[in-house]
Design a protein around this motif. Structure first.
Motif, mmCIF file in Angstrom:
data_model
loop_
_atom_site.group_PDB
_atom_site.id
_atom_site.type_symbol
_atom_site.label_atom_id
_atom_site.label_comp_id
_atom_site.label_asym_id
_atom_site.label_seq_id
_atom_site.Cartn_x
_atom_site.Cartn_y
_atom_site.Cartn_z
ATOM 1 N N HIS A 181 40.937 33.529 41.016
ATOM 2 C CA HIS A 181 39.699 33.201 41.728
ATOM 3 C C HIS A 181 38.643 32.662 40.766
ATOM 4 O O HIS A 181 37.859 31.782 41.115
ATOM 5 C CB HIS A 181 39.174 34.421 42.492
ATOM 6 N N ASP B 228 40.989 50.234 30.992
ATOM 7 C CA ASP B 228 41.977 49.236 30.576
ATOM 8 C C ASP B 228 42.469 49.552 29.161
ATOM 9 O O ASP B 228 41.669 49.588 28.221
ATOM 10 C CB ASP B 228 41.314 47.846 30.622
ATOM 11 N N ARG C 118 44.607 44.824 45.170
ATOM 12 C CA ARG C 118 44.339 43.627 45.949
ATOM 13 C C ARG C 118 44.645 43.840 47.428
ATOM 14 O O ARG C 118 43.967 43.326 48.299
ATOM 15 C CB ARG C 118 45.211 42.492 45.416
ATOM 16 N N PHE D 235 34.858 48.212 41.214
ATOM 17 C CA PHE D 235 35.100 49.354 40.322
ATOM 18 C C PHE D 235 34.369 49.110 39.016
ATOM 19 O O PHE D 235 34.015 47.977 38.685
ATOM 20 C CB PHE D 235 36.600 49.549 40.077
ATOM 21 N N ASP E 241 39.317 37.944 28.818
ATOM 22 C CA ASP E 241 38.214 37.709 27.879
ATOM 23 C C ASP E 241 38.765 37.422 26.480
ATOM 24 O O ASP E 241 39.604 38.166 25.970
ATOM 25 C CB ASP E 241 37.300 38.951 27.853
ATOM 26 N N TYR F 18 34.503 49.033 34.949
ATOM 27 C CA TYR F 18 35.589 48.621 34.067
ATOM 28 C C TYR F 18 35.238 48.948 32.627
ATOM 29 O O TYR F 18 34.131 48.639 32.166
ATOM 30 C CB TYR F 18 35.814 47.120 34.210
ATOM 31 N N PRO G 40 40.086 42.951 45.409
ATOM 32 C CA PRO G 40 39.981 44.411 45.254
ATOM 33 C C PRO G 40 38.571 44.916 45.549
ATOM 34 O O PRO G 40 37.597 44.158 45.461
ATOM 35 C CB PRO G 40 40.309 44.635 43.771
ATOM 36 N N ALA G 41 38.466 46.196 45.899
ATOM 37 C CA ALA G 41 37.155 46.832 46.036
ATOM 38 C C ALA G 41 36.515 46.937 44.644
ATOM 39 O O ALA G 41 37.198 46.882 43.630
ATOM 40 C CB ALA G 41 37.318 48.218 46.648
ATOM 41 N N LEU H 183 39.576 38.335 40.246
ATOM 42 C CA LEU H 183 40.906 37.988 39.743
ATOM 43 C C LEU H 183 40.820 36.685 38.955
ATOM 44 O O LEU H 183 40.020 35.799 39.272
ATOM 45 C CB LEU H 183 41.891 37.819 40.899
ATOM 46 N N LYS I 164 51.130 35.560 36.247
ATOM 47 C CA LYS I 164 50.671 35.290 37.605
ATOM 48 C C LYS I 164 49.169 35.599 37.628
ATOM 49 O O LYS I 164 48.770 36.753 37.468
ATOM 50 C CB LYS I 164 51.457 36.152 38.599
ATOM 51 N N GLN J 99 50.678 45.149 36.476
ATOM 52 C CA GLN J 99 51.576 44.413 37.373
ATOM 53 C C GLN J 99 51.978 45.214 38.622
ATOM 54 O O GLN J 99 52.489 44.646 39.588
ATOM 55 C CB GLN J 99 52.805 43.921 36.612
ATOM 56 N N LEU K 146 47.412 46.111 39.986
ATOM 57 C CA LEU K 146 46.546 45.064 40.552
ATOM 58 C C LEU K 146 46.992 44.608 41.948
ATOM 59 O O LEU K 146 46.137 44.440 42.826
ATOM 60 C CB LEU K 146 46.393 43.893 39.575
ATOM 61 N N ARG L 119 53.344 40.514 31.135
ATOM 62 C CA ARG L 119 52.157 41.375 31.267
ATOM 63 C C ARG L 119 52.512 42.850 31.377
ATOM 64 O O ARG L 119 51.810 43.714 30.861
ATOM 65 C CB ARG L 119 51.354 41.004 32.538
ATOM 66 N N VAL M 285 38.291 39.692 33.579
ATOM 67 C CA VAL M 285 37.795 40.427 32.406
ATOM 68 C C VAL M 285 38.911 40.722 31.399
ATOM 69 O O VAL M 285 38.665 40.822 30.198
ATOM 70 C CB VAL M 285 37.082 41.754 32.789
ATOM 71 N N GLN M 286 40.161 40.828 31.897
ATOM 72 C CA GLN M 286 41.279 41.056 30.972
ATOM 73 C C GLN M 286 41.566 39.807 30.146
ATOM 74 O O GLN M 286 42.189 39.891 29.094
ATOM 75 C CB GLN M 286 42.555 41.428 31.743
ATOM 76 N N SER N 230 52.046 39.115 44.893
ATOM 77 C CA SER N 230 52.488 38.832 43.519
ATOM 78 C C SER N 230 53.918 38.329 43.434
ATOM 79 O O SER N 230 54.491 38.316 42.358
ATOM 80 C CB SER N 230 52.378 40.063 42.606
ATOM 81 N N ASP O 88 50.023 37.303 48.864
ATOM 82 C CA ASP O 88 49.136 38.413 48.521
ATOM 83 C C ASP O 88 49.908 39.545 47.882
ATOM 84 O O ASP O 88 49.448 40.671 47.804
ATOM 85 C CB ASP O 88 48.440 38.917 49.792
ATOM 86 N N GLU P 269 32.169 39.806 37.903
ATOM 87 C CA GLU P 269 32.419 41.166 38.367
ATOM 88 C C GLU P 269 33.784 41.594 37.847
ATOM 89 O O GLU P 269 34.712 40.783 37.837
ATOM 90 C CB GLU P 269 32.481 41.172 39.899
ATOM 91 N N PRO P 270 33.951 42.874 37.461
ATOM 92 C CA PRO P 270 35.269 43.311 36.963
ATOM 93 C C PRO P 270 36.394 43.061 37.962
ATOM 94 O O PRO P 270 37.527 42.826 37.572
ATOM 95 C CB PRO P 270 35.080 44.815 36.738
ATOM 96 N N ARG P 271 36.085 43.093 39.245
ATOM 97 C CA ARG P 271 37.179 42.956 40.216
ATOM 98 C C ARG P 271 37.613 41.504 40.447
ATOM 99 O O ARG P 271 38.555 41.263 41.200
ATOM 100 C CB ARG P 271 36.774 43.568 41.548
ATOM 101 N N GLN Q 9 57.169 36.195 34.408
ATOM 102 C CA GLN Q 9 55.712 36.325 34.344
ATOM 103 C C GLN Q 9 55.296 37.797 34.294
ATOM 104 O O GLN Q 9 54.409 38.183 33.526
ATOM 105 C CB GLN Q 9 55.048 35.655 35.557
ATOM 106 N N CYS R 126 47.066 35.874 39.783
ATOM 107 C CA CYS R 126 46.567 36.780 40.828
ATOM 108 C C CYS R 126 46.735 38.224 40.399
ATOM 109 O O CYS R 126 46.255 39.134 41.060
ATOM 110 C CB CYS R 126 47.316 36.555 42.137
ATOM 111 N N SER R 127 47.470 38.453 39.306
ATOM 112 C CA SER R 127 47.722 39.823 38.858
ATOM 113 C C SER R 127 47.096 40.094 37.499
ATOM 114 O O SER R 127 47.584 40.922 36.723
ATOM 115 C CB SER R 127 49.230 40.088 38.804
ATOM 116 N N VAL R 128 46.046 39.340 37.201
ATOM 117 C CA VAL R 128 45.281 39.525 35.971
ATOM 118 C C VAL R 128 43.809 39.478 36.377
ATOM 119 O O VAL R 128 43.407 38.611 37.165
ATOM 120 C CB VAL R 128 45.567 38.386 34.953
ATOM 121 N N LEU R 129 43.021 40.393 35.846
ATOM 122 C CA LEU R 129 41.578 40.345 36.096
ATOM 123 C C LEU R 129 40.957 39.334 35.136
ATOM 124 O O LEU R 129 41.390 39.218 33.983
ATOM 125 C CB LEU R 129 40.948 41.719 35.859
#
Lengths: 284, 183
Positions: B24, A53, A42, A6, B67, A8, A3-4, B21, B57, A35, A38, A109, B64-65, B42, B40, B17-19, A105, B59-62
């Motif tokens: 990653h 959030d 992406r 941002f 934490d 948070y 993602p670009a 994933l 998944k 869900q 994101l 979430r 930072v979430q 989900s 790409d 970084e907040p972005r 899954q 790839c669909s969670v940051l």
């Protein structure tokens, strides 16, 4: 993809979230379960400057009773809605529809309120909350207001909420003892509904005393199949009379035509699925 | 932003970084490359991990979430060189061809068995709806999950004790494998 960038913020109360959203400016986005959001970030289909959030706001999670209503916190996950005993008892249609959302899954979430606020016309919770005459409680800078489901869904991905407002909870009138089913038609696992039908009926002796039917993806917004509801009342809960009532399901609809289905096929699905939904509901 | 997470039993604190994933973060920061990125969109489920006891998944969670959370990846299943019964069953039943979907399949299967310790074929297929196998080897995947379910059931042997402990720790709010029936 990535993602670009941002900013948070993860506020811990609704009031803080409303303030954070106002402070973050017009390109901010609210993050629920993420869900839908994101994947969009992406794929760089959106690039908000800030995400607020709601995941740390305890008061937005869970289901409680309030008189004749159930109150479902917007951040309650699909998984928790599926297993909630109050929802099972008083709003079974929501549980049946939630069972069909995406995959396990995503249901861990994804959130009840997130799906509703996102307002995808193929989303499976919109028609059920419309059918059950739910009300959305939204919070903004000027406090909270309540919007009936019949006024909440405005267009594709568009609700009556102002961008500065947050969906806090959904109030659902109790439908205790009603029979309910959600019949979804799609081609492959995880796919969105091509058409789906949510039905809740109250049976007295062996007759249908009341019926509520909502259609998914038969318009830009969820719609009520009023003609079906009226035709069902007073009828015996038998396959023949249900089939006759379901024949009215597509009346007044003008669904979209796309690669999955043209208008006529969607209308055919609406009639067929309505029959199946009601039949399954009354035989449960 | 500073986060602190426990991954496969080890606690890590990192500035991210907040972005970023979660997938990653796991792969590139922690070197947990057992968790893979398959799509790409989900849809594929290859990146499935457990976040506080539930499959997600990644790839669909940051990051930072996540934490303050506890994460289990495919790399956290084997103990002391001993494969987890699900890993063994995938091996025994030839439940993989190219193997790319396997980490996600196994993590989702573990989640499924925590909710339903004895799923029938339909329940396995439904429970794995969020995981795609592009070799289309679903038949053997389903049989591996049912095989593992049997081996993990209470009273099935000493191996169960270990899995039982693990599951009741990870899925405290849910159905621990050890609490139903048997001895």
């Amino acid at each position: 993809m990535i993602p670009a960038s941002f900013e948070y913020t993860a506020p811990s109360t609704v009031d803080e979230a409303v303030r954070a959203l106002a402070d973050a400016g017009e390109d901010a986005k609210v993050l629920g379960g993420g869900q839908s959001l994101l994947p969009v970030l992406r794929m760089r289909l959106a690039a908000p400057t800030a995400l607020i959030d709601l995941g740390k706001i305890d008061e937005m999670r869970g289901v409680r009773e309030d008189g004749d209503s159930l109150v479902i916190g917007a951040m309650t996950t699909h998984y928790d809605v599926q297993r909630d005993s109050l929802v099972a008892e008083h709003a079974a249609l929501l549980a049946r529809a939630t069972d069909t959302v995406a995959d396990p899954q995503v249901r861990h979430r994804g959130t009840f309120g997130g799906s509703i606020a996102h307002a995808d016309s193929a989303g499976d919770l919109l028609a059920p909350v419309l059918a059950l005459d739910a009300e959305m409680v939204v919070a903004g800078a000027n406090g909270r207001r309540t919007v009936p489901a019949s006024e909440f869904f405005v267009d594709y991905f568009t609700t009556a909420m102002d961008p500065s407002e947050i969906l806090v909870e959904v109030r659902v009138p109790k439908h205790s003892g009603w029979h309910a089913h959600y019949e979804k038609f799609n081609r492959v696992a995880q796919a969105w509904s091509i058409v789906a039908v949510g039905a809740a009926v109250r049976v007295e002796n062996t007759s249908i005393a009341e019926a509520k039917v909502g259609l998914t993806n038969m318009a830009a917004t969820p719609v009520r199949a009023r003609a079906v509801e009226e035709a069902l009342v007073g009828q015996p809960a038998t396959p023949d009379s249900i089939r006759a009532a379901a024949a009215h399901a597509a009346e007044g609809t003008s669904p979209t035509s796309d690669g999955n289905a043209d208008v006529e096929y969607r209308q055919h699905l609406a009639r067929t699925l309505t029959g199946r939904a009601i039949n399954t509901a009354v035989s449960a | 932003m500073r986060i602190s997470v426990t991954v496969d039993g080890t606690t890590y604190t990192d500035d991210v970084e907040p972005r970023l994933l979660l997938v990653h973060y796991l792969r590139e920061r922690l070197g947990k490359t057992g968790t893979v990125v398959g799509c790409d969109t989900s849809n594929c489920g290859a990146c499935t991990v457990h976040l506080d006891g539930h499959s997600v998944k990644s790839c669909s969670v940051l990051a930072v979430q996540a934490d303050g959370s506890e994460i289990t990846t495919i790399e956290g299943l084997a103990r002391d060189g001993q494969l987890h019964p699900l890993q063994e069953a995938f091996h025994d039943r030839h439940a993989l061809q190219c193997g790319f979907c396997t980490p996600g399949m196994i993590m989702q299967s573990l989640d499924l068995l925590a909710d339903n310790p004895a799923p029938d074929e339909q329940a396995v297929r439904h429970g794995l709806e969020g995981n795609l196998c592009r070799c289309t080897g679903y038949q053997n995947i389903v049989s591996a999950v049912q095989d593992a379910a049997q081996k993990m059931s209470p009273g099935a042997g000493p191996e169960v004790e270990r899995v039982g402990d693990e599951m009741s720790g990870r899925h405290q709010a849910r159905t621990p494998a050890t609490s139903s029936g048997g001895e």
